[in-house]
Scaffold this motif. Sequence first.
Motif, PDB file in Angstrom:
ATOM      1  N   GLY A   1       0.810  -1.229   0.000  1.00  0.00           N
ATOM      2  CA  GLY A   1       0.000   0.000   0.000  1.00  0.00           C
ATOM      3  C   GLY A   1       0.840   1.275   0.000  1.00  0.00           C
ATOM      4  O   GLY A   1       0.474   2.270  -0.652  1.00  0.00           O
ATOM      5  N   PRO A   2       1.974   1.268   0.733  1.00  0.00           N
ATOM      6  CA  PRO A   2       2.813   2.479   0.738  1.00  0.00           C
ATOM      7  C   PRO A   2       3.295   2.904  -0.651  1.00  0.00           C
ATOM      8  O   PRO A   2       3.711   4.049  -0.837  1.00  0.00           O
ATOM      9  CB  PRO A   2       3.980   2.075   1.632  1.00  0.00           C
ATOM     10  N   ARG A   3       3.248   1.982  -1.617  1.00  0.00           N
ATOM     11  CA  ARG A   3       3.636   2.344  -2.984  1.00  0.00           C
ATOM     12  C   ARG A   3       2.775   3.510  -3.490  1.00  0.00           C
ATOM     13  O   ARG A   3       3.206   4.298  -4.328  1.00  0.00           O
ATOM     14  CB  ARG A   3       3.476   1.125  -3.900  1.00  0.00           C
ATOM     15  N   VAL A   4       1.541   3.590  -2.953  1.00  0.00           N
ATOM     16  CA  VAL A   4       0.630   4.686  -3.301  1.00  0.00           C
ATOM     17  C   VAL A   4       0.664   5.766  -2.214  1.00  0.00           C
ATOM     18  O   VAL A   4       0.897   6.940  -2.497  1.00  0.00           O
ATOM     19  CB  VAL A   4      -0.810   4.154  -3.494  1.00  0.00           C
ATOM     20  N   ILE A   5       0.490   5.325  -0.958  1.00  0.00           N
ATOM     21  CA  ILE A   5       0.362   6.302   0.139  1.00  0.00           C
ATOM     22  C   ILE A   5       1.656   7.095   0.333  1.00  0.00           C
ATOM     23  O   ILE A   5       1.640   8.295   0.601  1.00  0.00           O
ATOM     24  CB  ILE A   5      -0.014   5.579   1.451  1.00  0.00           C
TER      25      ILE A   5
END
Lengths: 352, 105
Positions: free
Chosen positions: A236-240
């Motif tokens: 998810g951190p790839r986006v956030i």
Amino acid sequence: MVHSSWKDYSLSGPSKGAAVITDDQIETRVVQSWFVAKVDRKALKGLMKRSDRPAMLNYGLWIGLIAVTGVATLATWGTGWGWVWLVIYSAIHQSATARQHELAHGTPFRTRWINELFFHFSSFITLSEGHYYRWRHSRHHTDTIIVGRDPEIQSPRPPEILSLLINLFNLKTVLVTLRDFVARARGDLGPGAHFVPDSEGPKVINAARMYLLAIILILLACVALASPLPLLLTIGPRVIGAPLYAVLHFTQHAGLNEDVYDHRLNSRTILMNPVLRFLYGNMNYHIEHHMFPMVPYHRLPELHEMIKDQCPTPKNGLLDAYREIVPILLRQVKDPSYHIQPVLPQDRLAAE
Amino acid sequence: MTQWIDICAADDVEMEDLIEVTHDGQSYAIYRSPEDAFYATAAHCTHEYVSLADGLVMDHIIECPMHNGRFDYRTGEAKGAPVCVNLKTYPVQRQGDRILLGLGD
């Protein structure tokens, strides 16, 4: 429209014709054509020397920060603070984008297996499969911002401003990545067919299948736990966490010239504070990195001092860089031929 | 029949380093290992034909200065992406303070 006849940036486009070259031509282009600053050979070899210690400390701190902010996210999840910690966690987590890059060069750690372990870990949490990335990035170094050859040109002209803004959160990148994983898992290397050797194709295909399997397992974990946390804490951190790195990475070549064999004219060095340099792996010294890619990230400040009198004046921070980049991009929308022409030392001297 | 060519002085090559030499229009890389043994290979990386002369010698590995292609310079073995093709090696003899390169086989 001026740009209707502008260049084709795809690797399969017309410019590819100019790039099909013989071994002799490769030697001419790679060895003789790129400008290389004059550096004492012994001093350069000293900078290139490998050591595990600096990277152990750096990566240890990084993993520690991921662990602490991850625990804080879990502990506060369900409250407003949970989202605050998740954003901080994601920004630190996605330092992996810069780390994967440096690890692909094999320079942070002297011990190869440690380097490879962190490389494939960083590759997965940035959804940038390592085998494919290594071949793509090798091409980027051979043909930096050479249209039709470089598969990593971030801002083809004319720039698509809306698309760039949307991709601040990697939204476009993640969708394209997932599409490409599916294609590669089926045996279609896409643009990779232009830079992945036939003998390496099976590795890329198998890795894409493993990535898809891992993504499915993460989604199943979300369903099983009835929680988005498995996704939010892994990929998810790839986006956030994307915006910080989008802003950092974009400065590397944006607005500069294309099709020139001088990294001083197609890359940008920016002076930055230690926190950003830690997260960004010193890639703010981008001219230096391209000119001497085997110098580890932690020696780039010294390399900068050694060659700065042969390079353009560096930008003084991100704001200074974007003061240069934004007006150029806006102008390129109407005139794709427009670009920044950095002032080289010899030009400065001539002007004086 | 191997022809031995006097190619350089031993002191021309620093310990755990290499130099590029040319003979008859061909380029060769001469290495000096940490154990003070000498080796020779083709001078250019098999990946993108970059000269290895500015590469990094670590133990028995030569790394290409541009893309991190890695070879065992004793055998020429390519050690993984981005190099897939082995490096050609040549026999070397040390006679006193001179290094002889074996060509012709």
